[in-house]
Design an enzyme around this catalytic site. Sequence first.
Site, mmCIF file in Angstrom:
data_model
loop_
_atom_site.group_PDB
_atom_site.id
_atom_site.type_symbol
_atom_site.label_atom_id
_atom_site.label_comp_id
_atom_site.label_asym_id
_atom_site.label_seq_id
_atom_site.Cartn_x
_atom_site.Cartn_y
_atom_site.Cartn_z
ATOM 1 N N GLU B 282 -46.727 -12.510 46.563
ATOM 2 C CA GLU B 282 -47.920 -11.687 46.691
ATOM 3 C C GLU B 282 -49.188 -12.518 46.542
ATOM 4 O O GLU B 282 -50.196 -12.269 47.205
ATOM 5 C CB GLU B 282 -47.903 -10.561 45.650
ATOM 6 C CG GLU B 282 -48.892 -9.450 45.963
ATOM 7 C CD GLU B 282 -48.485 -8.105 45.368
ATOM 8 O OE1 GLU B 282 -47.284 -7.950 45.031
ATOM 9 O OE2 GLU B 282 -49.349 -7.240 45.250
ATOM 10 N N GLU B 285 -49.673 -14.038 49.817
ATOM 11 C CA GLU B 285 -50.174 -13.011 50.732
ATOM 12 C C GLU B 285 -51.654 -12.763 50.497
ATOM 13 O O GLU B 285 -52.443 -12.670 51.442
ATOM 14 C CB GLU B 285 -49.380 -11.717 50.508
ATOM 15 C CG GLU B 285 -49.701 -10.598 51.496
ATOM 16 C CD GLU B 285 -48.985 -9.294 51.146
ATOM 17 O OE1 GLU B 285 -48.402 -9.194 50.039
ATOM 18 O OE2 GLU B 285 -49.012 -8.364 51.971
ATOM 19 N N CYS B 302 -45.504 -2.820 43.551
ATOM 20 C CA CYS B 302 -44.294 -2.804 42.716
ATOM 21 C C CYS B 302 -43.970 -1.442 42.145
ATOM 22 O O CYS B 302 -42.869 -1.224 41.643
ATOM 23 C CB CYS B 302 -44.368 -3.811 41.565
ATOM 24 S SG CYS B 302 -45.979 -4.417 41.205
ATOM 25 N N SER B 322 -49.443 -4.334 49.814
ATOM 26 C CA SER B 322 -48.721 -5.583 49.978
ATOM 27 C C SER B 322 -47.369 -5.340 50.641
ATOM 28 O O SER B 322 -46.718 -4.335 50.380
ATOM 29 C CB SER B 322 -48.516 -6.241 48.610
ATOM 30 O OG SER B 322 -47.534 -7.243 48.679
ATOM 31 N N LYS B 361 -37.686 4.322 40.409
ATOM 32 C CA LYS B 361 -36.801 3.263 40.891
ATOM 33 C C LYS B 361 -35.475 3.834 41.405
ATOM 34 O O LYS B 361 -34.815 3.241 42.249
ATOM 35 C CB LYS B 361 -36.525 2.240 39.779
ATOM 36 C CG LYS B 361 -37.744 1.436 39.340
ATOM 37 C CD LYS B 361 -38.163 0.410 40.359
ATOM 38 C CE LYS B 361 -39.442 -0.308 39.958
ATOM 39 N NZ LYS B 361 -39.989 -1.098 41.061
ATOM 40 N N GLU B 364 -36.357 4.459 44.759
ATOM 41 C CA GLU B 364 -36.633 3.245 45.514
ATOM 42 C C GLU B 364 -35.352 2.566 45.996
ATOM 43 O O GLU B 364 -35.296 2.038 47.107
ATOM 44 C CB GLU B 364 -37.434 2.259 44.654
ATOM 45 C CG GLU B 364 -37.985 1.079 45.449
ATOM 46 C CD GLU B 364 -38.727 0.068 44.598
ATOM 47 O OE1 GLU B 364 -38.262 -0.216 43.466
ATOM 48 O OE2 GLU B 364 -39.747 -0.456 45.053
ATOM 49 N N GLU B 369 -35.724 1.228 54.250
ATOM 50 C CA GLU B 369 -36.375 -0.023 54.692
ATOM 51 C C GLU B 369 -36.061 -1.179 53.750
ATOM 52 O O GLU B 369 -36.374 -2.328 54.031
ATOM 53 C CB GLU B 369 -37.895 0.139 54.855
ATOM 54 C CG GLU B 369 -38.734 -0.034 53.605
ATOM 55 C CD GLU B 369 -38.722 1.206 52.742
ATOM 56 O OE1 GLU B 369 -38.555 2.306 53.303
ATOM 57 O OE2 GLU B 369 -38.870 1.073 51.526
ATOM 58 N N CYS B 507 -45.948 0.353 33.297
ATOM 59 C CA CYS B 507 -44.519 0.662 33.180
ATOM 60 C C CYS B 507 -44.057 0.927 31.758
ATOM 61 O O CYS B 507 -43.046 1.597 31.558
ATOM 62 C CB CYS B 507 -43.693 -0.479 33.762
ATOM 63 S SG CYS B 507 -44.299 -1.039 35.340
#
Lengths: 518, 584
Positions: B282, B285, B302, B322, B361, B364, B369, B507
């Site tokens: 990142e 990026e 994230c 991102s 999560k 996720e 994808e 988190c």
Amino acid sequence: MEHIRSVTRPPHTEGDTGEIATSLNDTQFYHHQKRIALRNCGFINPESIDEYIGVDGYTALSRILTEQTPPQEIIDAIKASGLRGRGGAGFATGMKWQFTADAVSDDGVKYVCCNADEGDPGAFMDRSVLEGDPFSVLEAMTIAAYAVDSHQGYIYIRAEYPIAVKRLQIAITQAKEYGLLGQNILNSGFDFELELRLGAGAFVCGEETALLVSIEGKRGEPRPRPPFPAVKGLFARPTLLNNVETYANITWILNNGADEFAAIGTEKSKGTKVFALGGKIVNTGLVEIPMGTTLRTIIEDIGGGIPNGKKFKAAQTGGPSGGCIPADLIDTPIDYDSLTAIGSMMGSGGLIVMDEDNCMVDIAKFFLEFIIDESCGKCAPCRIGTKRLHELLCKITDGNGTMEDLDTIVELCYHLKSSSLCALGQSAPNPVLSTLTRFRSEYEAHVLEKRCPAGVCKNLLHYEILADKCKGCTLCARNCPADAISGTVKGLHTIDQEKCIKCGVCMDHCKFDAVVRH
Amino acid sequence: METKQINLKIDHIPVAVPEGTTVLEAARSAGIKIPTLCYLKDLNEIGACRICVVEVKGARSLMASCVYPVSEGMEVFTNTEAVRKSRRLTLELILSNHRMECLTCSRSGSCELQQLALEFGVDTVRYYTGRPQPQPETSTLHLVRDNSKCVLCRRCAAACRKTQEVGVIGPNDRGFQTHIGSAFDRDLNEVDCVSCGQCVVACPTGALTVKDDTQQVWAALADPTKHVVVGAAPSVRVQLGECFGMPVGTNVEGKMLTALRRLGFDKVFDVNHAADMTIMEEGTEFLHRLQEGGTLPLITSCSPGWVRYCEQHHPDMLSHVSTCKSPQQMFGSLVKSYYAEQAGIDPKDIFVVSIMPCTAKKYEVKREEQRMANGCMPVDVSLTTQELARMITAAGLMFTQLPDGEVDPMLGMASGAGVIFGATGGVMEAALRTVVEVVTNGEMKPLEFKQVRGMQGVKEASFELPGKTVRVCVASGLANAKQVLDGVKSGALQYDFIEFMGCPGGCVNGGGQPVQSAEIRSFTDVRGLRAAALYSQDQRMTYRKSHENPYVQKIYSDYLEKPGSHKAHALLHCTYAPQKKYRV
């Protein structure tokens, strides 16, 4: 001669005397009444601002704006009149106006609102004012706004009053056309915009804070107070909220003088109150009487007594939030404090008369059914407590009640009164408590004897065919929807109690009075 | 302007508190704990449950102390017969409408309703209790809603509406029929729930619980054909101890690693390492966009709760997000490629488990994808901190007595930058540690960026670098994210790099965290304490910057070539797409 028509309907005669009343005001029904809030209803065209002005409408507002009357003077007049909120709580109106006027708004915005949600079953006082004299409410709200320094108002009206809504919309349009509402009223520099907000079918939105929350577009649930709406109300601004009937008294007070108003009524309850008289009474309808008039006058004189020769048993005031006044208290004066003292309350004005054929346990259950349907569900005592109360009452009317249940009911009632978040929950036990206190023997009959003395509670009813009267015509058996009656032609018929659903169709059909019910 | 002091008496004790304090808080200052149920400070202060009622001299009825403001000369009584009786009766009423399944309920022992019943000594419920119970709502991957245990405290709705401004749950119908649900009683997975789990965190009873996926992990561990690999997120090691009675904010990394080892995982890696990888990718990026004029601000990705929120509510901002996968997903991707090759194991035989403080999560790991070129999904199961604690207990491990264990370093050794990911601002600071050094060609090597630390909802800072000022923003909680996004869209706010975390505080306050009561959450800075433990660990570590981590450098030199390489993109990046809000 063409405008003289012959009267084909007999003229109204007074009860016993048979005399023909020559003036409406002389009839038994109107004689004791003093119409202040309802002064214009039925006399003027509610959709005509000209007719309203024609009966001295807008004199108060124009005088105030032309003379630039100090707002405090107006508030003092309302205080001196002794007017108390007609929505049910009976809070001193002048004081409420004072609190709102004194409150400081961070951005200067204050609101003036009207509670037109009228949710009590059987109550139609506010409806009549809104349908019959909408301009009086508009004028009063404008004056109130001037007094507390507000420039935006809302009338919160239940959607179930479409005629009233339409007439209010017409009134607002006409008032604006005449420069009596909106920007720069009567060129005085004073602005007051007024809009309608429609309810969505919730009784609880008649509660002050829930009403304001509903206008804000949220779920209509009451908020804890403090802070009070006068300080922090609609959109967190100082807000004045009064009932329709309260507003309906304002211009009369300002035009005739606070002292005139205070001369009517009792020491602590000034002026008049509109009641929606209903139930087991000869004359039903709206009555507006000076505070302090006794219940006896209302029932025997104005109401014309109980029909069909039945005995007066009790009168319920205050709808689902009020209590029963038993026959032995028929001389109770009707005013805020006298009613509270005997375990009832004024409420918004519903007055339901009951006779010997009404079961008080059933009445309490009826009001509780209304309450559990309308509880908002926010606080645990009301949400769950009213349901449990209802379950206990059903237990009793089903014939399964115990004496211990009566104690549990009392405990639960006092719990709701002390611990509910808002007045809906706090007053929900009133019908139950007052009937239990005043008619305990009736409850005990249901519990101990499994009997409903008034003959109302279906599950406790017992239909029987008398042997000495039954002719065996089979009419009852043929019409029984439950096939519960057996018997041969010309023979004695009997009802199977297990199958009987207590509908009473057999009794309706029997031509020989052979079917009895106990 | 000084706040006025108000003098009042509580249970005859004179108390002086600032104007605006509630009776509840004033009582606390006098050492009196008034019981509550619906109260959650700053989130749900509505006076609805009526448990906290007190007698106030002169008042018409009992008053809810959690919302009643103090006034001069007030006399409050918190412990009269009438007050105790009222609280008991209210509790009895609530219990009469509660499906009492305490023995088998996952909240037994931590349920606030159960606690009140114990405190009040309620041993019978005298009201009718039989009633049809609603079926649990299980349509989502991350939670179960069981309205038969709901006390209608409204804390969940407050979290969803106020903190997150997503607002997919709330009270439906009224009176006794009131129940928590979504619009028109649709399933939760048919509306725009983002799986953040903040509603679960707020729930006092077993009405809202995280879905339990431990059975899948037990099965994998028992399956001899499976090579089971585990990695825990940064936050887990500062939360897990609370499940075993340890104080909030205790770092139990060593014991956690031993516990994982003993549970039977074949390899115990660490998602902290993957966090370092995320910074590499990142950071690269960001630098590319900064220097080549790409879409700015760059926004982190994230947090799957934030990503889903962006896809559903702000799809016009997706080009800013991102392309990096989250640390969890990078972890799984590296296990089933780099590690699989190193260990000579077929990726299809590797079962990857992640331990996360997060409920999103769970959603996720199933996103299409994320699928790798070899057909595998990077992570097979994501467990929450709570579920790991349950596995540890079930295995009979005496957690607090476990010796410290070691991580398998290949995908386990991390820098301090990776550790601090769990706190709001941690990702930003970790990125800045690398970015600033690279941009200044090693001239500036700042270590700590205190400006982006702390538990405020929105933080911003700007850094003067040679030739460029880098403006950053850090926001946690979706209501705050929305506020920042609105500013960015209108042009009022200008940033180059933004860190968004779905959960307020980051988190450490995620949906999968250990249960803490309303009292602790209202009056203890739970998130701050857990975050502090992460920053402390960072300070003790040898390597504090992601690019200095030798186990990160090795992956690039051996496998990925360099950050942002074609291989790195194929393995560690993905794209997000707009999603429908309503799937009805």
